[in-house]
Design a protein around this motif. Structure first.
Motif, PDB file in Angstrom:
ATOM      1  N   VAL A  44       1.933  75.934  73.456  1.00 52.32           N
ATOM      2  CA  VAL A  44       0.894  75.664  73.556  1.00 52.32           C
ATOM      3  C   VAL A  44       0.916  74.442  74.922  1.00 52.32           C
ATOM      4  N   LEU A  45       1.305  73.534  74.581  1.00 53.63           N
ATOM      5  CA  LEU A  45       1.545  72.554  75.597  1.00 53.63           C
ATOM      6  C   LEU A  45       2.373  72.911  76.617  1.00 53.63           C
ATOM      7  N   ILE A  46       3.321  73.734  77.296  1.00 50.79           N
ATOM      8  CA  ILE A  46       3.964  74.217  78.078  1.00 50.79           C
ATOM      9  C   ILE A  46       2.964  74.944  78.400  1.00 50.79           C
ATOM     10  N   PHE A  47       1.830  76.206  78.485  1.00 52.41           N
ATOM     11  CA  PHE A  47       1.100  76.681  79.002  1.00 52.41           C
ATOM     12  C   PHE A  47       0.071  75.657  79.820  1.00 52.41           C
ATOM     13  N   ILE A  48      -0.428  74.569  78.905  1.00 47.41           N
ATOM     14  CA  ILE A  48      -1.572  73.559  79.338  1.00 47.41           C
ATOM     15  C   ILE A  48      -0.465  72.826  80.792  1.00 47.41           C
ATOM     16  N   GLU A  49       0.177  72.106  80.343  1.00 50.37           N
ATOM     17  CA  GLU A  49       1.241  71.507  81.321  1.00 50.37           C
ATOM     18  C   GLU A  49       1.171  72.449  83.081  1.00 50.37           C
ATOM     19  N   LYS A  50       2.173  73.422  82.286  1.00 59.53           N
ATOM     20  CA  LYS A  50       1.614  74.345  84.160  1.00 59.53           C
ATOM     21  C   LYS A  50       0.582  75.152  84.501  1.00 59.53           C
ATOM     22  N   THR A  51      -0.634  74.824  83.964  1.00 57.23           N
ATOM     23  CA  THR A  51      -1.610  75.044  83.613  1.00 57.23           C
ATOM     24  C   THR A  51      -2.502  73.518  85.300  1.00 57.23           C
ATOM     25  N   VAL A  52      -1.977  72.305  84.192  1.00 52.37           N
ATOM     26  CA  VAL A  52      -2.440  71.306  85.471  1.00 52.37           C
ATOM     27  C   VAL A  52      -1.352  71.363  86.197  1.00 52.37           C
ATOM     28  N   ILE A  53      -0.378  71.610  86.801  1.00 56.00           N
ATOM     29  CA  ILE A  53       0.883  71.444  87.486  1.00 56.00           C
ATOM     30  C   ILE A  53       0.859  72.068  88.624  1.00 56.00           C
ATOM     31  N   ALA A  54       0.189  73.685  87.888  1.00 61.22           N
ATOM     32  CA  ALA A  54       0.407  74.759  89.192  1.00 61.22           C
ATOM     33  C   ALA A  54      -1.025  74.878  89.809  1.00 61.22           C
ATOM     34  N   ILE A  55      -2.213  73.828  89.191  1.00 59.51           N
ATOM     35  CA  ILE A  55      -3.096  74.135  90.758  1.00 59.51           C
ATOM     36  C   ILE A  55      -3.580  73.545  91.254  1.00 59.51           C
ATOM     37  N   PRO A  56      -2.847  72.256  91.441  1.00 58.12           N
ATOM     38  CA  PRO A  56      -3.127  71.966  93.057  1.00 58.12           C
ATOM     39  C   PRO A  56      -1.531  72.213  94.167  1.00 58.12           C
ATOM     40  N   LEU A  57      -1.027  72.715  93.076  1.00 57.25           N
ATOM     41  CA  LEU A  57       0.056  73.747  94.440  1.00 57.25           C
ATOM     42  C   LEU A  57      -0.216  74.897  94.709  1.00 57.25           C
ATOM     43  N   ILE A  58      -0.934  75.067  93.160  1.00 55.46           N
ATOM     44  CA  ILE A  58      -1.419  76.485  94.721  1.00 55.46           C
ATOM     45  C   ILE A  58      -2.533  76.199  95.276  1.00 55.46           C
ATOM     46  N   ILE A  59      -3.129  75.610  95.432  1.00 48.80           N
ATOM     47  CA  ILE A  59      -4.458  75.005  96.110  1.00 48.80           C
ATOM     48  C   ILE A  59      -4.299  74.964  97.288  1.00 48.80           C
TER      49      ILE A  59
END
Length: 457
Positions: free
Chosen positions: A435-450
């Motif tokens: 759960v933590l890994i998924f949330i962390e990846k989401t938080v980190i990835a979104i600005p990089l993707i944008i």
């Protein structure tokens, strides 16, 4: 150290063409089967992918019955082993390894068998057997058991003949500082990234079980590199209507995947998972090159030593059988059970809408159009990789659909496949870690993707 160098030089001088061929031919065969990109049905695939898809098309009408049979056998044999402990199970290593389990997993194997029977016969209402829930899981597992069959019997050629030992020695100086992983993981990383996601996780599980990865290393590879295959990336892009921009789509996936992993392997929970080897096997890896010998020579020597111990073709088939049985009897019923329940929650309840509100504000802050409409898709991928694309398909903004498509692929951890494979393995990863890994990846990835989206579109 001087003695070690003398031994090394002596051993290196004994390398001959026959020994090199014993390492090279099976290893190249394994690498080609798992990694060689070939055109197939208008897209790019790998030989193991083509083989698996051909088998699926040939066996398609029988596969749902195979899934049900596997879940029933798993449940009944596990119950018999737990209650009666018969000799034919307890004194047979293969049967004992596959059918002795905890009360927790015994319960879920039973639930998986019941759900599989209900779905096959369309009993219990559409909430169980519709293509939004159990029907999807039955279709998924029908395909996956064929992938597991093909991969299990081909994987020994990748693991047992020195390919990973050679690359480990040669590439250690690149992989170790970047991802804090051993060099041999380079083959695993590529296999996990471009091949079938489940094949990558199974390969990682096997390497941990055999003492070549620590728990932390295996967890990093499985949760950060086991992305869906290239053909599936095309499917997601097409579902979202962004396939016209597939090249920037895949470039974004690759860049964000690498950068986010560099970050995540250095922060909890991945950084604090025990950096220890499987206690039953112990450490079986040594990639440090002794003084007085080149990386290539030392890698070749290690590879040849590995190939010498590989055994006959019969032993490779036995190894493949152990891998295949270890997957299907533990994984299939659990995936059917957990996956169906997760899809029921995602389809018939507003849970993902409720819990995604913080991500709505996050997306809005980062300037993403239709932020709150897009928010449920940022978290729904934890249940299954298809759901984000389904939820985002009706969003008007091309950029937002592009962002969500990339995110759904780089998040990686979803319970219908990767999550269940990990939790049912010996790798020391718990549900709360996922759960933590998924949330962390989401938080980190979104600005990089944008950022990548703004640069490339």
């Amino acid at each position: 150290m001087k003695q070690e160098v003398n031994i090394t030089v002596e051993n290196t001088s004994q390398i001959n063409a026959k020994k090199i061929m014993k390492f090279l031919i099976p290893s190249l065969f394994g690498i080609i089967m798992f990694l060689l990109p070939i055109p197939y049905n208008g897209t790019i695939n790998t030989p193991v992918g083509v083989l698996s898809e051909r088998l699926v098309s040939i066996l398609s009408k029988y596969l749902p019955y195979a899934v049900v049979a596997i879940t029933i056998i798993s449940a009944i044999m596990s119950f018999v082993a737990k209650i009666f402990k018969p000799k034919f199970i307890m004194e047979n290593k293969l049967l004992k390894d596959n059918f002795t389990t905890s009360h927790f997993y015994l319960f879920w194997r039973g639930v998986g068998a019941i759900i599989a029977i209900l779905v096959l016969n369309k009993w219990g209402g559409e909430i169980i057997y519709s293509m939004d829930t159990g029907g999807t899981m039955m279709s998924l597992m029908s395909t996956l058991i064929v992938w597991f069959l093909a991969a299990s019997y081909l994987m020994p050629f990748l693991m047992n003949f020195g390919a990973m030992d050679y690359t480990g020695t040669v590439l250690r100086s690149l992989v170790k500082p970047l991802f804090k992983l051993p060099g041999r993981s380079a083959v695993d990383l590529i296999t996990s990234w471009v091949g079938n996601v489940n094949v990558g996780v199974v390969l990682t599980r096997e390497q941990y079980d055999r003492g070549y990865y620590t728990g932390r290393e295996a967890a990093i590879i499985a949760t950060c590199f086991s992305a869906v295959s290239l053909p599936f990336c095309l499917v997601i892009a097409a579902m979202l209507g962004v396939d016209t921009a597939f090249i920037p789509f895949y470039i974004t996936i690759s860049v964000v995947g690498i950068v986010s992993t560099v970050i995540m392997c250095r922060i909890p929970p991945l950084s604090i998972i025990p950096d220890t080897y499987n206690a039953k096997i112990g450490k079986q890896i040594d990639e440090v090159v002794p003084e007085g010998i080149s990386k290539h020579q030392w890698g070749l020597q290690k590879a040849i030593q590995k190939a010498e111990l590989a055994g006959s073709l019969k032993e490779q088939i036995l190894s493949g059988t152990e891998i295949f049985m270890g997957i299907i009897f533990s994984l299939v019923p659990i995936v059917i059970a957990w996956g169906t329940l997760a899809l029921i929650i995602a389809t018939y309840t507003p849970l993902f809408t409720w819990i995604s509100y913080p991500f709505g504000y996050y997306l809005q802050f980062l300037g993403v159009e239709e932020a709150f409409k897009a928010a449920p898709a940022t978290l729904a991928g934890f249940a299954d990789m298809f759901i984000p694309a389904i939820l985002a398909a009706n969003i008007k903004s091309f950029e937002t659909r592009f962002i969500l498509g990339v995110l759904s692929i780089v998040q990686i951890v979803y319970m219908t496949e990767v999550g269940t494979l990990l939790i049912t393995s010996n790798i020391p990863v718990k549900f709360k870690d996922l759960v933590l890994i998924f949330i962390e990846k989401t938080v980190i990835a979104i600005p990089l993707i944008i950022l990548m989206t703004k640069l490339l579109l």
